[in-house]
Design an enzyme around this catalytic site. Sequence first.
Site, PDB file in Angstrom:
ATOM      1  CG  HIS A 186      -1.920   1.019   1.293  1.00 28.51           C
ATOM      2  ND1 HIS A 186      -3.153   0.909   0.682  1.00 28.51           N
ATOM      3  CD2 HIS A 186      -1.909   2.239   1.871  1.00 28.51           C
ATOM      4  CE1 HIS A 186      -3.850   2.011   0.895  1.00 28.51           C
ATOM      5  NE2 HIS A 186      -3.105   2.838   1.613  1.00 28.51           N
ATOM      6  N   PRO A 187       1.249   1.762  -1.197  1.00 26.77           N
ATOM      7  CG  PRO A 187       1.694   2.161  -3.467  1.00 26.77           C
ATOM      8  CD  PRO A 187       1.005   1.210  -2.545  1.00 26.77           C
ATOM      9  N   GLY A 188       1.620   4.920   0.170  1.00 27.14           N
ATOM     10  CA  GLY A 188       0.981   6.193   0.503  1.00 27.14           C
ATOM     11  C   GLY A 188       1.882   7.326   0.049  1.00 27.14           C
ATOM     12  CB  THR A 201       4.732   9.511   4.267  1.00 27.10           C
ATOM     13  OG1 THR A 201       4.034  10.755   4.209  1.00 27.10           O
ATOM     14  CG2 THR A 201       5.976   9.659   5.137  1.00 27.10           C
ATOM     15  NE  ARG A 202       4.753   5.311   7.426  1.00 27.31           N
ATOM     16  CZ  ARG A 202       4.349   4.833   8.588  1.00 27.31           C
ATOM     17  NH1 ARG A 202       5.224   4.392   9.456  1.00 27.31           N
ATOM     18  NH2 ARG A 202       3.071   4.796   8.889  1.00 27.31           N
ATOM     19  CG  ASP A 228      -6.330   6.553   1.160  1.00 31.57           C
ATOM     20  OD1 ASP A 228      -6.571   6.875  -0.024  1.00 31.57           O
ATOM     21  OD2 ASP A 228      -6.357   7.368   2.103  1.00 31.57           O
ATOM     22  NE  ARG A 229     -11.968   9.733   3.050  1.00 33.29           N
ATOM     23  CZ  ARG A 229     -12.882  10.643   2.672  1.00 33.29           C
ATOM     24  NH1 ARG A 229     -12.831  11.191   1.470  1.00 33.29           N
ATOM     25  NH2 ARG A 229     -13.839  10.997   3.512  1.00 33.29           N
ATOM     26  CB  THR A 271       0.629  12.162   3.630  1.00 33.43           C
ATOM     27  OG1 THR A 271       1.498  11.037   3.577  1.00 33.43           O
ATOM     28  CG2 THR A 271       1.235  13.339   2.910  1.00 33.43           C
TER      29      THR A 271
HETATM   30  N1  LIG Z   1       7.496   9.090  14.770  1.00 30.80           N
HETATM   31  C1  LIG Z   1       6.333   9.617  14.417  1.00 30.80           C
HETATM   32  N2  LIG Z   1       5.431   9.937  15.358  1.00 30.80           N
HETATM   33  C2  LIG Z   1       4.258  10.457  15.009  1.00 30.80           C
HETATM   34  N3  LIG Z   1       3.862  10.708  13.754  1.00 30.80           N
HETATM   35  C3  LIG Z   1       4.705  10.414  12.780  1.00 30.80           C
HETATM   36  C4  LIG Z   1       5.976   9.842  13.046  1.00 30.80           C
HETATM   37  N4  LIG Z   1       6.583   9.648  11.873  1.00 30.80           N
HETATM   38  C5  LIG Z   1       5.729  10.077  10.907  1.00 30.80           C
HETATM   39  N5  LIG Z   1       4.585  10.555  11.456  1.00 30.80           N
HETATM   40  C6  LIG Z   1       3.402  11.094  10.758  1.00 30.80           C
HETATM   41  O1  LIG Z   1       2.908  10.074   9.903  1.00 30.80           O
HETATM   42  C7  LIG Z   1       2.827  10.543   8.555  1.00 30.80           C
HETATM   43  C8  LIG Z   1       3.059   9.384   7.591  1.00 30.80           C
HETATM   44  O2  LIG Z   1       2.042   8.453   7.805  1.00 30.80           O
HETATM   45  P1  LIG Z   1       1.655   7.329   6.752  1.00 30.80           P
HETATM   46  O3  LIG Z   1       0.485   6.615   7.320  1.00 30.80           O
HETATM   47  O4  LIG Z   1       2.835   6.528   6.403  1.00 30.80           O
HETATM   48  O5  LIG Z   1       1.301   8.199   5.473  1.00 30.80           O
HETATM   49  P2  LIG Z   1       0.282   7.991   4.274  1.00 30.80           P
HETATM   50  O6  LIG Z   1      -0.934   8.700   4.703  1.00 30.80           O
HETATM   51  O7  LIG Z   1       0.927   8.667   3.141  1.00 30.80           O
HETATM   52  O8  LIG Z   1       0.088   6.535   4.050  1.00 30.80           O
HETATM   53  C9  LIG Z   1       3.855  11.665   8.484  1.00 30.80           C
HETATM   54  O9  LIG Z   1       3.546  12.567   7.459  1.00 30.80           O
HETATM   55  C10 LIG Z   1       3.726  12.285   9.870  1.00 30.80           C
HETATM   56  O10 LIG Z   1       2.630  13.192   9.914  1.00 30.80           O
HETATM   57  C1  LIG Z   2      -7.077  12.241   1.451  1.00 33.41           C
HETATM   58  C2  LIG Z   2      -5.969  11.391   0.848  1.00 33.41           C
HETATM   59  C3  LIG Z   2      -4.967  12.289   0.146  1.00 33.41           C
HETATM   60  C4  LIG Z   2      -5.260  10.653   2.003  1.00 33.41           C
HETATM   61  O1  LIG Z   2      -4.062  10.071   1.516  1.00 33.41           O
HETATM   62  P1  LIG Z   2      -2.884   9.571   2.462  1.00 33.41           P
HETATM   63  O2  LIG Z   2      -2.644  10.567   3.540  1.00 33.41           O
HETATM   64  O3  LIG Z   2      -3.348   8.263   3.072  1.00 33.41           O
HETATM   65  O4  LIG Z   2      -1.692   9.332   1.595  1.00 33.41           O
HETATM   66  C5  LIG Z   2      -6.567  10.323  -0.126  1.00 33.41           C
HETATM   67  O5  LIG Z   2      -7.556   9.607   0.519  1.00 33.41           O
HETATM   68  C6  LIG Z   2      -7.139  10.937  -1.386  1.00 33.41           C
HETATM   69  O6  LIG Z   2      -6.412  11.256  -2.295  1.00 33.41           O
HETATM   70  N1  LIG Z   2      -8.476  11.102  -1.466  1.00 33.41           N
HETATM   71  C7  LIG Z   2      -9.177  11.592  -2.644  1.00 33.41           C
HETATM   72  C8  LIG Z   2     -10.286  12.516  -2.277  1.00 33.41           C
HETATM   73  C9  LIG Z   2     -11.378  11.905  -1.402  1.00 33.41           C
HETATM   74  O7  LIG Z   2     -11.155  10.940  -0.663  1.00 33.41           O
HETATM   75  O8  LIG Z   2     -12.528  12.406  -1.439  1.00 33.41           O
HETATM   76  K   LIG Z   3      -4.147   9.255   5.620  1.00 30.28           K
END
Ligand SMILES: Nc1ncnc2c1ncn2[C@@H]1O[C@H](COP(=O)(O)OP(=O)(O)O)[C@@H](O)[C@H]1O
Ligand SMILES: CC(C)(COP(=O)(O)O)[C@@H](O)C(=O)NCCC(=O)O
Ligand SMILES: [K+]
Length: 263
Positions: free
Chosen positions: A11-13, A15-16, A110-111, A135
């Site tokens: 699941h590429p988000g 950030t990770r 993802d939601r 993110t």
């Molecule tokens: N050690 C940490 N403690 C708390 N929050 C963190 C930590 N490291 C990263 N984060 C938060 O988590 C976010 C990344 O979460 P993640 O679920 O991987 O992202 P995505 O929504 O892209 O899947 C970062 O942008 C930051 O806000």
């Molecule tokens: C809101 C999000 C950017 C969250 O993404 P994430 O933080 O998990 O990487 C993603 O769910 C998205 O692109 N949504 C599209 C708009 C919507 O859900 O209505």
């Molecule tokens: K999110």
Amino acid sequence: MSEIHNYLALHPGHTRVKLGLFELGPDDPFPRCVTSLFVENHEKIPWSELDDQVPAPLECRSILTGSNQFLATQILDNWKSNSPPPLTLSENSAIPIRSLVDVPEKVGADRLLNAVAVNGLRKPGHAAVIVDSGTAITVDVVNSDGAFLGGAILPGVLMGARAMSEFTTTLPLIDGKEFLERLPDALGRNTEAAMASGLYWGHLGAVKELVARISEQLDVPSQLYITGGALPILEPYFPNAICEKNLSLIGSVLTARSILDGE
Ligand SMILES: Nc1ncnc2c1ncn2[C@@H]1O[C@H](COP(=O)(O)OP(=O)(O)O)[C@@H](O)[C@H]1O
Ligand SMILES: CC(C)(COP(=O)(O)O)[C@@H](O)C(=O)NCCC(=O)O
Ligand SMILES: [K+]
């Protein structure tokens, strides 16, 4: 005897990349996690670390989901040549959930995947509020029939830090890792400390307010689920919440089963 399948979910988000290996039988409500790991987007996926645990390619079903399409394409382009390509989701209608929003195809997958996972875990007769603080932050609802009702989207903690420096001429870019791992004093005595306070406690306050307001609209009891990279910040303040770092992966695995078994 009904067969238990192995599943590899990616699941590429933004950030990770979240990866996990799971086992799931045809009638299990949710999968069992064998192992999971999260890889920063700029790092390579350590396939060799997983190789010991991932079963032979043909015995493992794989699924690639996620909100970051760019990264998903990169992963697909570099897929191991000896393995069949992973299942991908070209449209939300493949996700096994009813979506009661204005435009179901526009909702982030993802939601919906989080909501599918919660439907496997949720107490019968209960609705659920789902917080995913990554993110971006989402606070969503599934009703007691398991339908996705929508919710709220707001900037994540590190996005807020970046935005403050980008949209002003005076505020510095503060190091996220540092302030997220040490509890900031609410009363910041310098610029960096004040920003850390606002981001950290403001994040908690925003989530509390949204959960309270959204929960008020529900006419049945609800459960609170929390996931995402900022889960460690939120967990201590929501003692009754169910905290599950693998929610999106669990939803992906349940989706893969539903597609492959044609449920
Ligand atoms: N050690 C940490 N403690 C708390 N929050 C963190 C930590 N490291 C990263 N984060 C938060 O988590 C976010 C990344 O979460 P993640 O679920 O991987 O992202 P995505 O929504 O892209 O899947 C970062 O942008 C930051 O806000
Ligand atoms: C809101 C999000 C950017 C969250 O993404 P994430 O933080 O998990 O990487 C993603 O769910 C998205 O692109 N949504 C599209 C708009 C919507 O859900 O209505
Ligand atoms: K999110």
